[in-house]
Scaffold this active site. Structure first.
Site, PDB file in Angstrom:
ATOM      1  N   ALA A  32     -62.431 -29.032  -0.275  1.00  0.00           N
ATOM      2  CA  ALA A  32     -63.035 -28.298  -0.989  1.00  0.00           C
ATOM      3  C   ALA A  32     -63.996 -28.785   0.132  1.00  0.00           C
ATOM      4  O   ALA A  32     -65.588 -28.601  -0.247  1.00  0.00           O
ATOM      5  CB  ALA A  32     -64.086 -28.944  -2.267  1.00  0.00           C
ATOM      6  N   LEU A  33     -63.212 -28.139   1.299  1.00  0.00           N
ATOM      7  CA  LEU A  33     -64.073 -28.312   2.381  1.00  0.00           C
ATOM      8  C   LEU A  33     -65.439 -27.728   2.284  1.00  0.00           C
ATOM      9  O   LEU A  33     -65.403 -26.295   1.822  1.00  0.00           O
ATOM     10  CB  LEU A  33     -63.583 -27.863   3.528  1.00  0.00           C
ATOM     11  CG  LEU A  33     -61.797 -28.667   3.460  1.00  0.00           C
ATOM     12  CD1 LEU A  33     -61.310 -28.839   5.078  1.00  0.00           C
ATOM     13  CD2 LEU A  33     -62.145 -30.227   3.176  1.00  0.00           C
ATOM     14  N   HIS A  37     -67.726 -30.638   6.587  1.00  0.00           N
ATOM     15  CA  HIS A  37     -66.428 -31.511   7.250  1.00  0.00           C
ATOM     16  C   HIS A  37     -66.109 -30.703   8.841  1.00  0.00           C
ATOM     17  O   HIS A  37     -65.465 -31.444   9.501  1.00  0.00           O
ATOM     18  CB  HIS A  37     -65.476 -30.839   6.092  1.00  0.00           C
ATOM     19  CG  HIS A  37     -65.525 -31.063   4.760  1.00  0.00           C
ATOM     20  ND1 HIS A  37     -66.075 -30.760   3.525  1.00  0.00           N
ATOM     21  CD2 HIS A  37     -65.406 -32.800   3.921  1.00  0.00           C
ATOM     22  CE1 HIS A  37     -65.795 -31.858   2.490  1.00  0.00           C
ATOM     23  NE2 HIS A  37     -65.789 -32.607   3.151  1.00  0.00           N
ATOM     24  N   SER A 187     -72.447 -30.849  -0.245  1.00  0.00           N
ATOM     25  CA  SER A 187     -70.594 -31.460  -0.733  1.00  0.00           C
ATOM     26  C   SER A 187     -69.828 -30.793  -2.273  1.00  0.00           C
ATOM     27  O   SER A 187     -70.324 -29.938  -2.310  1.00  0.00           O
ATOM     28  CB  SER A 187     -71.820 -32.326  -1.766  1.00  0.00           C
ATOM     29  OG  SER A 187     -70.898 -32.994  -2.728  1.00  0.00           O
TER      30      SER A 187
END
Length: 282
Positions: A32-33, A37, A187
């Site tokens: 779930a980048l 990230h 997040s």
């Protein structure tokens, strides 16, 4: 871009690409980048000849079965995002069995007390799960450098302690928090928030910024009381904890010392979705 589901095939590819001067950079993720990230990937690509990213939702670090079940899994979208950084990145997207070989349990670790603070108090066994999967991933990838975001600052300190105590030859690189326009820390769980909830959640960062300002003249206890009262005013929020702690040992600040660096840590439920954030109080 090469995607591997089997650790043996990943190892073979890394060995084939290696030269005596190669360095391997590694970005461990649960998928779930987001831009945070991708910033880790960009740093790894800039600093290493080989970069590996893992995408693996690790079951042993979840003490809440519902949270594990609902954790976003977006592999195809993740692969497209990785391509925007570099098509040469190696992706390791294993099954649980490939990592745990039929024995999906955590090893038990001592992190010299770091594991008992904050997240450790509210998520029993969490850091045993983190330590277990990070150690396994380091053994598979054998990186020279591994990149972690500071949003999970306690996890960052735990991983550093793991490397130290297990004598692992990995340099841990801390990278800054990426935030939404309203300050909300990026997040993977943010994907579960509605737009309205995401907008409201900006108050978390605003509260941390005000806490930082107050910490210059107020005691840690006074700041904590103020933060608790602020979050109580938000109907859809439930404050799990707010702590001001020393950066090195994560112990709660009882009385300020000029020789220590302090950090504020917060965990908040927004409509049952758990969000964490942190800010240096320097």
């Amino acid at each position: 871009m090469l995607v591997f589901n089997k650790k043996e095939l990943l190892r073979e590819e890394i060995e084939a690409l290696k030269t005596p001067k190669s360095s391997v950079g590694f970005v461990p993720t649960m998928g779930a980048l987001h831009k945070g990230h991708l910033s880790l990937l960009e740093k790894s690509v800039a600093e290493n000849s080989i970069t590996v990213i893992s995408i693996f939702v690790n079951p042993t670090q979840f003490n809440n079965a519902e949270d594990l079940k609902k954790y976003p899994k977006t592999l195809e979208a993740d692969l497209e995002k990785i391509k925007t950084v570099s098509e040469k990145i190696l992706v390791y997207a294993p099954t649980v069995d490939d990592i745990y070989e039929g024995n999906t349990v955590s090893e038990h670790f001592s992190f010299d007390g770091l594991e008992h603070e904050m997240e450790g108090k509210f998520r029993p066994g969490h850091f045993d799960g983190v330590g277990t999967v990070v150690k396994k991933l380091f053994e598979i990838v054998q990186p020279n450098h591994a990149y972690f975001g500071e949003k999970d600052f306690q996890q960052l300190q735990i991983v550093k302690k793991l490397v130290q105590k297990q004598n692992l030859p990995v340099n841990i690189v801390a990278c800054p928090i990426y935030r939404e326009a309203n300050g909300l820390a990026m997040s993977s769980r943010n994907q579960r928030l509605s737009e309205e909830e995401k907008n409201k959640a900006g108050i978390i960062y605003k509260t941390l910024m005000q806490a930082k300002k107050m910490f210059g003249t107020k005691s840690a206890q006074e700041v904590s009381k103020w933060v608790t009262n602020q979050l109580k005013k938000q109907n859809t929020f439930e404050l799990e904890y707010f702590e001001i702690a020393s950066e090195d040992n994560l112990k709660t600040c009882k009385r300020k010392s000029k020789n220590k660096n302090y950090r504020a840590f917060i965990a908040v439920f927004v409509n049952k979705i758990r969000l964490i954030d942190t800010i240096s109080l320097k």
